[in-house]
Design a protein around this motif. Structure first.
Motif, PDB file in Angstrom:
ATOM      1  N   GLU A 193       7.767  23.550  -2.346  1.00 33.14           N
ATOM      2  CA  GLU A 193       7.909  22.578  -3.424  1.00 33.14           C
ATOM      3  C   GLU A 193       6.909  21.452  -3.186  1.00 33.14           C
ATOM      4  O   GLU A 193       6.710  21.039  -2.045  1.00 33.14           O
ATOM      5  N   LEU A 195       6.434  17.628  -4.023  1.00 34.40           N
ATOM      6  CA  LEU A 195       7.305  16.529  -4.443  1.00 34.40           C
ATOM      7  C   LEU A 195       6.480  15.259  -4.611  1.00 34.40           C
ATOM      8  O   LEU A 195       5.790  14.830  -3.679  1.00 34.40           O
ATOM      9  N   ALA A 196       6.554  14.674  -5.788  1.00 34.67           N
ATOM     10  CA  ALA A 196       5.718  13.500  -6.083  1.00 34.67           C
ATOM     11  C   ALA A 196       6.353  12.217  -5.545  1.00 34.67           C
ATOM     12  O   ALA A 196       7.553  11.992  -5.708  1.00 34.67           O
ATOM     13  N   ASP A 236      -0.647  11.822  -3.215  1.00 35.03           N
ATOM     14  CA  ASP A 236       0.559  11.239  -3.812  1.00 35.03           C
ATOM     15  C   ASP A 236       1.639  12.292  -4.026  1.00 35.03           C
ATOM     16  O   ASP A 236       2.356  12.270  -5.030  1.00 35.03           O
ATOM     17  N   SER A 237       1.733  13.193  -3.090  1.00 31.90           N
ATOM     18  CA  SER A 237       2.828  14.166  -3.102  1.00 31.90           C
ATOM     19  C   SER A 237       3.014  14.736  -1.699  1.00 31.90           C
ATOM     20  O   SER A 237       2.119  14.643  -0.852  1.00 31.90           O
ATOM     21  N   ASP A 277      10.119  13.285  -6.815  1.00 36.13           N
ATOM     22  CA  ASP A 277      10.316  14.150  -7.992  1.00 36.13           C
ATOM     23  C   ASP A 277       9.651  15.495  -7.761  1.00 36.13           C
ATOM     24  O   ASP A 277       8.503  15.556  -7.322  1.00 36.13           O
ATOM     25  N   LEU A 278      10.380  16.544  -8.086  1.00 34.70           N
ATOM     26  CA  LEU A 278       9.819  17.897  -7.968  1.00 34.70           C
ATOM     27  C   LEU A 278       8.702  18.060  -9.002  1.00 34.70           C
ATOM     28  O   LEU A 278       8.909  17.862 -10.194  1.00 34.70           O
ATOM     29  N   LYS A 279       7.527  18.398  -8.500  1.00 31.48           N
ATOM     30  CA  LYS A 279       6.366  18.507  -9.388  1.00 31.48           C
ATOM     31  C   LYS A 279       6.011  19.969  -9.617  1.00 31.48           C
ATOM     32  O   LYS A 279       5.542  20.355 -10.679  1.00 31.48           O
ATOM     33  N   GLU A 280       6.220  20.774  -8.583  1.00 28.91           N
ATOM     34  CA  GLU A 280       5.734  22.154  -8.665  1.00 28.91           C
ATOM     35  C   GLU A 280       6.511  23.009  -7.665  1.00 28.91           C
ATOM     36  O   GLU A 280       6.861  22.547  -6.583  1.00 28.91           O
TER      37      GLU A 280
ATOM     38  N   GLU B  23      -0.391  16.002 -17.935  1.00 30.70           N
ATOM     39  CA  GLU B  23       0.713  15.448 -17.159  1.00 30.70           C
ATOM     40  C   GLU B  23       0.977  14.044 -17.682  1.00 30.70           C
ATOM     41  O   GLU B  23       0.061  13.226 -17.734  1.00 30.70           O
ATOM     42  N   ASP B  25       3.010  10.566 -17.320  1.00 28.87           N
ATOM     43  CA  ASP B  25       3.821   9.737 -16.434  1.00 28.87           C
ATOM     44  C   ASP B  25       5.038   9.252 -17.223  1.00 28.87           C
ATOM     45  O   ASP B  25       4.886   8.559 -18.235  1.00 28.87           O
ATOM     46  N   HIS B  32      -2.452  12.133 -17.601  1.00 36.16           N
ATOM     47  CA  HIS B  32      -3.439  12.576 -16.621  1.00 36.16           C
ATOM     48  C   HIS B  32      -3.943  13.945 -17.052  1.00 36.16           C
ATOM     49  O   HIS B  32      -3.175  14.898 -17.103  1.00 36.16           O
TER      50      HIS B  32
END
Lengths: 438, 293
Positions: A193, A195-196, A236-237, A277-280, B23, B25, B32
Motif C-alpha cells: 500500500e 499511504l499519503a 510525500d508517501s 490516506d491510502l493512495k494506491e 489527482e 486534493d 495534480h
C-alpha cells in the motif's frame, strides 16, 4: 513460415522495464535497429517493486545519472527488523554519506523511473511501441526464433534476435522452452500500500531531512507464512508491504491486505502510518528462489533477462531487483551486439551472455547466496528465531530487581527452550549462514 | 465551402488532450496532473472511429469522368508538444493528416474553438466528442460550428451517409428515446463515448505513424478575450442549522431526530392534468408552502 529477407529490426526487446530499457540502450547506442515493445501505455505502467533502487550499475550506462533520474528520496537510513506480534528488534543504520553523490540507494516511482530509463533508449534511437503485447514467438523452419507475434492487427515483427524482458511470468521464455522450473514454490507475492502523508510529517516521523529516505526490511510479520515485510519512504508517501510465499499464502487462506493491515497496526509501524490516506494498492509476483530457479538464458535467436530470467536477489539482508534487472539487461545487450557483429545468433553464439553474467555481480551474488532463500523461508527463521531473539533482548533489558540479573547465556538457554528450537537446528542454520554470508 | 464532387472532401476530427486520471486534493481542490495519464476521452475516440468509418464508406470511382478521391481525415488536437503522441495514435488508426495546435491545456473553450476553426476552415464535416472528461461543458463543438458556419448535431450515437450525400444521424434523447436527423455538410457532429469503439491500429501503421510529419500551429495570443480566474476556493457546501435533539431521548431517538428519518410526511402525488390545470396546481402548492402570497 517463410523467413523474411530483411528483418524489421536487428533486435526486438520485449518489455521496457529496467532490463529491457538497458538492453535497448546498449544496442541503440551501438547503432542497431532496436524495437522496444511494451504492453502498457508507457514504460513502467505495469511495474511495481518493494523498496530501493541501487544505482551503482547505472554508473556504467548513464554517468552522473543521479543528476537527472526521477528519485523520490536517497536512502540514508536502513533498518532490518525482527518482529513478533508485540515486539520488534531493529538494526537501524544511518549515514549521511548515502545522501551525497554518488549515493547508494534511492526510492522512486517505477512509472517515472522506467520511463526515464526507456527515454534514454529512445533518445539513442530505439523505437518504443507501447500498448502492444507480444503474444508469441515467430520461428523459422529450424526452430530459430525470428521475431514475435503481437496482439495488434498485422502484428508480426521480425528481427535477428529477440531479448525477452517480459517480466516474472515470462510467456516468451516458457514458449521457448527455457523455463522448466516455473513451479509456484519458487515465487512469492509482493503486495503493498502507498499511504499519503505530508512531506514534513514523514520527515518528522522517520527523522529525515531534505531528500533523505528510510527503508526497513522486516521478518516475522507474516503470521508464520514464509516471507517478510517492508516499509520505505517516498517524498510525500510511505509504502508498506509484505512479500509472501504463494503456496503458503494459498494454504493459509489469508489475504495479503490482511497482513499489511497487521503490519500497519504493529506498535512499531502504527505511529509511522497514523492518519495516512491510502493512495494506491498493488501486487506483483517475485521470482524468489534465486539461482536454483534460473532458466536457460539463451536459445537460438533469443535471450532472456530481468525478472523473466529470475534475476532478482531475495537474500534476507539484501533485497535487490532493479539493479539486477539493469545488470542482466546490459549484459544481454552487449552479448546481442557481439552476436550480431559475428553473425552468429544461435545459442552458442549468444554464450557471451552467460559468461558476462558469471563475471558480474548478477550471477556471482546469486551463486554465492543460493542457499539463502531456503534458509529464510524455513519455519525457524520465520517464527521461532524472531520470537527467540525478541524474548532474549527483552529479558536482557527487563530490570528484575530485587531479583539479581540473569546472565546472557542463561537467558539464551531459557529462550531456546521456550522457543522450542533444537540446538542442532540452530547450529546448522548458523553454519549455513556463515557459509553463505561469510 | 464543402468540397465539390471531384474535390477531395475533408473530415476533421477534434481530439482533446486531457488528463484522464487527475489527482484532486480533497482539501484544497488543487489538481495534480500526470503526463503519463494524458490522452483523449472515449467520446473523442468514438468520434475518430465514426470519421474513419465515414471515410471508408465514402463513394469512390469516377464522377463526371474524374476520379473522386477518398476523404482526407484531418486530426487536430490542442495542447503542448506531448500531445503529439495523441495525434500519432490517430494517424496510426487511419487518419491521413495530423495538426497540433500549441495552446495551454487550460485555455477556455472559445479560444480553443477559434484555433480549431482556423485549422478546420473548409472542412465538410468535423467530428468530436460530445464533452471532455475534465469537467467539459460540451461548448467547443458549438463554438466550432458557429466559427465554421456549420450546422451542429450533438449527442450522437449513430451515423450513416445516404447515397445523396445527406448524413442521417441518430441522437439520444431522455427516457431512452432516439431522434434521427438529416444533416447536410458543412456540419459539426459530436458523438457519445459509447457509440463506437476505436479500432486497434495495426503494428505497421503504428511504426509508420512515428515518421509522419505533424503540422504544428502556434497559438495566437489575445485572439479571444479571456476571463481570468483570480481566486479559487474548495467546494464547501452551506451548513445547515439543526435544532438539538431533546435531552431525554435515547441514542436511536437522537439520531432519528437529527436525520428526520421515519417522520411522517405528505406522500408525493402524481397528477395527470392539462397544461393550464397543471400550472394552477403548481401555483396553489407554492402558495401552500409559502413561496407565493
Amino acid at each position: 513460415m517463410t523467413e523474411p529477407r530483411t528483418p524489421d529490426f536487428d533486435v526486438i526487446v520485449v518489455g521496457s522495464g529496467p532490463a529491457g530499457a538497458s538492453a535497448a540502450l546498449v544496442l541503440a547506442r551501438a547503432g542497431k535497429r532496436v524495437c522496444l515493445l511494451e504492453r502498457g501505455p508507457f514504460p513502467g505502467s505495469k511495474n511495481m517493486y518493494g523498496g530501493v533502487v541501487y544505482g551503482r550499475i547505472l554508473d556504467t550506462l548513464i554517468p552522473r545519472w543521479w543528476e537527472e533520474a526521477p528519485i523520490q528520496r536517497w536512502v540514508t537510513r536502513r533498518g532490518t527488523v525482527i518482529m513478533t506480534e508485540q515486539q520488534s528488534l531493529t538494526i537501524d543504520y544511518r549515514t549521511t554519506a548515502w545522501g551525497e553523490a554518488p549515493y547508494n540507494g534511492a526510492t522512486t516511482f517505477r512509472p517515472d523511473f522506467d520511463s526515464w530509463l526507456a527515454g534514454h533508449a529512445t533518445d539513442a534511437g530505439a523505437v518504443l511501441v507501447t500498448s502492444t503485447t507480444a503474444t508469441g514467438l515467430l520461428r523459422d523452419g529450424a526452430g530459430r526464433v525470428t521475431g514475435v507475434r503481437t496482439d495488434r492487427p498485422d502484428g508480426d515483427l521480425s528481427a535477428s534476435l529477440v531479448i525477452a524482458c517480459d517480466g516474472v511470468n515470462s510467456f516468451l521464455a516458457k514458449e521457448a522452452g527455457l523455463y522448466p522450473h516455473a513451479v509456484p514454490e519458487n515465487f512469492t507475492l509482493g503486495a503493498k500500500e502507498v499511504l499519503a502523508l505530508p512531506r514534513d510529517e514523514i520527515d518528522k516521523r522517520f527523522g529525515l531531512t531534505g531528500h533523505e529516505g528510510a527503508d526497513f526490511e522486516i521478518v516475522g510479520c507474516t503470521r508464520g507464512i514464509a516471507g517478510g515485510g517492508f516499509v520505505y519512504t517516498n517524498l510525500d508517501s510511505i509504502a508498506v508491504g509484505v512479500v509472501l510465499s504463494v503456496t503458503q499464502l494459498a494454504t493459509a487462506k489469508v489475504r495479503p491486505e490482511e497482513l499489511i493491515a497487521d503490519l500497519k497496526r504493529h506498535p512499531m509501524v502504527a505511529p509511522w502510518v497514523e492518519g495516512a490516506d491510502l493512495k494506491e494498492y498493488s501486487a506483483h509476483l517475485i521470482p524468489e528462489a534465486g539461482y536454483d530457479m534460473m532458466p536457460t538464458l539463451a536459445a537460438d535467436g533469443m535471450l532472456i533477462a530481468g525478472d523473466a530470467a529470475a534475476m532478482c536477489l531475495a537474500a534476507g539482508i539484501w533485497l535487490e531487483g532493479v539493479n539486477f534487472a539493469i545488470g542482466s539487461g546490459k549484459a544481454a545487450g552487449e552479448a546481442a551486439l557481439e552476436a550480431l557483429v559475428t553473425g552468429d545468433v544461435t545459442a552458442e553464439g549468444l554464450a557471451g551472455y552467460r559468461s558476462r553474467l558469471d563475471d558480474s555481480f548478477v550471477l556471482a551474488d546469486h551463486k554465492r547466496l543460493r542457499r539463502v532463500p531456503e534458509l529464510l523461508m524455513s519455519e525457524r527463521m520465520q517464527t521461532q528465531y524472531p520470537q527467540l531473539m525478541c524474548n532474549l533482548v527483552e529479558g536482557m533489558f527487563t530490570v528484575t530487581n530485587p531479583t539479581p540479573k540473569k546472565g546472557v547465556v542463561a537467558l539464551g538457554w531459557q529462550e531456546l527452550r521456550r522457543a522450542k528450537v533444537k540446538i542442532r537446528h540452530l547450529l546448522r542454520d548458523l553454519w549455513t549462514s556463515v557459509r553463505t554470508f561469510g | 465551402m464543402p468540397a465539390g464532387p471531384t474535390e477531395r472532401p475533408t473530415i476533421g476530427v477534434a481530439l482533446k488532450w486531457v488528463d484522464l486520471r487527475p489527482e484532486v486534493d480533497p482539501l484544497t481542490g488543487a489538481i495534480h496532473d500526470d503526463l503519463h495519464s494524458f490522452g483523449c476521452s472515449e467520446a473523442d475516440r468514438a468520434a475518430l472511429e465514426w470519421a474513419l468509418r465515414l471515410a471508408e464508406s465514402w463513394p469512390g470511382g469516377d464522377v463526371d469522368g474524374e476520379r473522386a478521391e477518398p476523404p482526407d481525415v484531418v486530426v487536430v488536437t490542442a495542447g503542448p508538444a506531448e500531445a503529439d503522441a495523441l495525434v500519432r495514435d490517430a494517424l496510426a488508426a487511419g487518419a491521413t493528416r495530423g495538426v497540433l495546435v500549441d495552446v495551454a491545456p487550460d485555455a477556455p473553450s472559445p479560444e480553443v474553438a477559434a484555433l480549431l476553426t482556423g485549422v478546420l476552415e473548409g472542412a465538410d464535416l468535423v467530428c468530436c466528442g460530445d464533452y471532455s472528461v475534465d469537467r467539459g461543458s460540451g461548448s467547443v463543438p458549438a463554438f466550432l460550428a458557429a466559427g465554421l458556419g456549420a450546422v451542429q448535431a450533438l449527442g450522437l450515437v449513430h451515423l450513416e451517409r445516404e447515397p445523396s450525400g445527406t448524413l442521417r444521424v441518430t441522437r439520444r434523447l431522455d427516457h431512452g428515446r432516439r431522434e434521427v436527423l438529416a444533416v447536410q455538410a458543412p456540419a459539426v457532429l459530436s458523438f457519445e463515448g459509447a457509440s463506437a469503439e476505436l479500432r486497434r491500429a495495426g503494428l505497421a501503421a503504428v511504426l509508420s505513424a512515428r515518421d509522419i510529419a505533424i503540422d504544428v500551429v502556434p497559438a495566437i495570443a489575445g485572439r479571444v478575450a479571456r476571463t481570468q480566474v483570480t481566486r479559487r476556493a474548495p467546494y464547501r457546501p452551506r451548513s445547515r442549522s439543526l435544532r438539538p435533539p431533546a435531552a431525554d431521548l435515547d441514542v436511536r431517538g437522537r439520531v432519528l431526530s437529527l436525520t428526520g428519518a421515519l417522520v411522517e410526511r405528505t406522500p408525493p402525488r402524481t397528477i395527470r392534468a392539462d397544461a393550464a390545470e397543471a400550472a394552477n396546481l403548481v401555483i396553489d402548492q407554492l402558495r401552500t408552502w409559502g413561496y407565493l402570497e
